[in-house]
Design a protein around this motif. Structure first.
Motif, PDB file in Angstrom:
ATOM      1  N   VAL A   1       5.979   4.215   2.343  1.00  0.00           N
ATOM      2  CA  VAL A   1       5.519   5.270   3.256  1.00  0.00           C
ATOM      3  C   VAL A   1       6.242   6.586   2.988  1.00  0.00           C
ATOM      4  O   VAL A   1       7.474   6.641   2.949  1.00  0.00           O
ATOM      5  N   ILE A   2       5.459   7.650   2.822  1.00  0.00           N
ATOM      6  CA  ILE A   2       5.962   9.003   2.642  1.00  0.00           C
ATOM      7  C   ILE A   2       5.403   9.866   3.779  1.00  0.00           C
ATOM      8  O   ILE A   2       4.235   9.724   4.156  1.00  0.00           O
ATOM      9  N   GLY A   3       6.227  10.765   4.287  1.00  0.00           N
ATOM     10  CA  GLY A   3       5.775  11.640   5.359  1.00  0.00           C
ATOM     11  C   GLY A   3       5.977  13.103   5.021  1.00  0.00           C
ATOM     12  O   GLY A   3       6.793  13.453   4.172  1.00  0.00           O
ATOM     13  N   SER A   4       5.236  13.967   5.707  1.00  0.00           N
ATOM     14  CA  SER A   4       5.465  15.410   5.609  1.00  0.00           C
ATOM     15  C   SER A   4       5.795  15.938   6.995  1.00  0.00           C
ATOM     16  O   SER A   4       5.280  15.453   8.004  1.00  0.00           O
ATOM     17  N   ALA A   5       6.685  16.937   7.037  1.00  0.00           N
ATOM     18  CA  ALA A   5       7.103  17.545   8.297  1.00  0.00           C
ATOM     19  C   ALA A   5       7.427  19.010   8.042  1.00  0.00           C
ATOM     20  O   ALA A   5       7.514  19.450   6.896  1.00  0.00           O
TER      21      ALA A   5
ATOM     22  N   SER B   1       0.830  -1.205   0.000  1.00  0.00           N
ATOM     23  CA  SER B   1       0.000   0.000   0.000  1.00  0.00           C
ATOM     24  C   SER B   1       0.866   1.257   0.000  1.00  0.00           C
ATOM     25  O   SER B   1       1.954   1.282   0.586  1.00  0.00           O
ATOM     26  N   ASN B   2       0.361   2.310  -0.643  1.00  0.00           N
ATOM     27  CA  ASN B   2       1.003   3.615  -0.618  1.00  0.00           C
ATOM     28  C   ASN B   2       0.409   4.421   0.535  1.00  0.00           C
ATOM     29  O   ASN B   2      -0.788   4.736   0.521  1.00  0.00           O
ATOM     30  N   VAL B   3       1.272   4.736   1.512  1.00  0.00           N
ATOM     31  CA  VAL B   3       0.802   5.351   2.755  1.00  0.00           C
ATOM     32  C   VAL B   3       1.414   6.740   2.913  1.00  0.00           C
ATOM     33  O   VAL B   3       2.621   6.930   2.719  1.00  0.00           O
ATOM     34  N   PHE B   4       0.580   7.700   3.300  1.00  0.00           N
ATOM     35  CA  PHE B   4       1.039   9.064   3.564  1.00  0.00           C
ATOM     36  C   PHE B   4       0.731   9.415   5.010  1.00  0.00           C
ATOM     37  O   PHE B   4      -0.382   9.190   5.488  1.00  0.00           O
ATOM     38  N   ILE B   5       1.741   9.944   5.711  1.00  0.00           N
ATOM     39  CA  ILE B   5       1.593  10.354   7.110  1.00  0.00           C
ATOM     40  C   ILE B   5       1.928  11.833   7.221  1.00  0.00           C
ATOM     41  O   ILE B   5       3.053  12.246   6.926  1.00  0.00           O
ATOM     42  N   SER B   6       0.975  12.663   7.650  1.00  0.00           N
ATOM     43  CA  SER B   6       1.279  14.065   7.918  1.00  0.00           C
ATOM     44  C   SER B   6       1.750  14.201   9.369  1.00  0.00           C
ATOM     45  O   SER B   6       1.499  13.321  10.192  1.00  0.00           O
ATOM     46  N   ALA B   7       2.441  15.313   9.677  1.00  0.00           N
ATOM     47  CA  ALA B   7       3.063  15.491  10.993  1.00  0.00           C
ATOM     48  C   ALA B   7       3.901  14.263  11.334  1.00  0.00           C
ATOM     49  O   ALA B   7       3.840  13.714  12.431  1.00  0.00           O
TER      50      ALA B   7
END
Length: 354
Positions: A193-197, A167-173
């Motif tokens: 998994v990709i995240g934003s910070a 699965s392609n997962v995006f996590i904010s904060a």
């Protein structure tokens, strides 16, 4: 325990934080939250039956606390603090005196709604559990890895998100207390998994947690374009900690049957609801049959032991790591709370009281 009359009276000066005025918008300041000193008797016969005197060791600073300081009860999380009421937060404490046979002097305990004070008297029913200092789990981990942030991440990825390999997962904060664990858990389940910070330093930290990639959202002028770059094949699972414009952009890139567990919306916590960011493209969830589900960890307490077993196993195998920001002394409560909303902290924020 000594009988009444056998123990010399001991009174200490204890500092505690209380609600002086509500803060409907903006970050609370010293106008709203104040520190005062009160006397606390440490003699056992000074407390009622079924109560204990505790010394606070470690306080957990969590974003949900902000929602209890507005003076406007929106039905979120927990009720508002009353004016002049001592603030409460999850904490680890040491029992100093006990009028409950289940607890003895020196016991280390976790209290979910612990007064933010150096010493206090609490009903023993307020204690969540005793912890074993020799169990191989650090005190900070009890408030993070196997505490509310870790559980919130686990519920979002596992119970609500039902993350699947590939699965392609995006996590904010992603560098926050929940985000750091959510991404690691998704990776352990075989996801991309990709995240934003909010800073380059945090992006670096997120990558150290094992994320496939991450981006600094403050450098992105177009969230929609950023997500198109990082998710050319769309998003299957988005753990939302931010809300607002990021949530809206995600809805343009979700795949069919995507899942969006909503853990929190920190971008809106300091705004009255009429000033919060609206989401204009909710129609996308119809065409893509997207499941958006808000959740509270209390609903999943029947799985709490499964969560602890899994997380402790990952910890012992070196498969999951934590980042902590410590503030020293009870007087740092206001500064530590502010750090959650100014982007000046990474990982789990804690106050080392003793």
């Amino acid at each position: 325990m000594a009988h009444a009359g056998e123990e010399k009276a001991v009174v200490v000066e204890s500092r505690e934080w209380y609600m002086a005025a509500y803060a409907p918008d903006g970050i609370p300041t010293s106008k709203h939250l104040k520190l005062r000193t009160v006397p606390v008797s440490l003699t056992a016969d000074s407390i009622p039956e079924g109560h204990v005197i505790i010394e606070t060791l470690l306080v957990s600073i969590d974003p949900y606390l902000r929602s209890r300081m507005t003076g406007v009860d929106e039905g979120l999380y927990f009720p508002q603090f009353n004016i002049n009421e001592v603030l409460s937060a999850t904490a680890i404490a040491r029992v100093i005196r006990s009028r409950d046979s289940n607890y003895s002097e020196g016991d280390i305990v976790i209290i979910f709604f612990c007064p933010v004070s150096e010493y206090c008297v609490v009903p023993s029913q307020a204690i969540s559990r005793k912890i074993d200092p020799n169990a191989g789990v650090s005190f900070p981990d009890y408030l993070s890895l196997i505490g509310l942030p870790g559980f919130a991440a686990w519920v979002g990825i596992d119970a609500v998100g039902e993350a699947k390999p590939g699965s392609n997962v995006f996590i904010s904060a992603a560098a926050g207390a929940v985000g750091m664990y959510a991404g690691q858990l998704a990776k352990l389940k075989g996801c991309r998994v990709i995240g934003s910070a909010g800073s380059d330093e945090k992006v670096k930290l997120v990558k150290e947690f094992g994320y496939d990639d991450a981006f600094n959202y403050k450098k992105e002028t177009d969230f929609d374009a950023a997500l198109a770059r990082y998710f050319p094949n769309g998003i299957d699972l988005y753990l939302d900690n931010v809300g607002g414009k990021m949530f809206e952009a995600v809805l343009n890139h979700v795949n069919k049957y995507a899942t969006i567990p909503v853990c929190g919306m920190i971008s809106d916590y300091n705004k009255v609801w009429t000033n919060r960011e609206g989401v204009r493209n909710l129609l996308n969830m119809v065409g893509k049959e997207v499941k958006i589900q808000g959740y509270l960890v209390g609903t999943y307490m029947d799985r709490y032991e499964d969560f602890i077993k899994e997380m402790v196993s990952y910890k012992k195998q070196g498969k999951i790591s934590s980042k902590y920001k410590f503030y020293q002394g009870i007087e740092q409560f206001l500064e530590s709370l502010e750090s959650l909303f100014t982007g000046s902290c990474a990982g789990k924020v804690l106050i080392q009281v003793k």
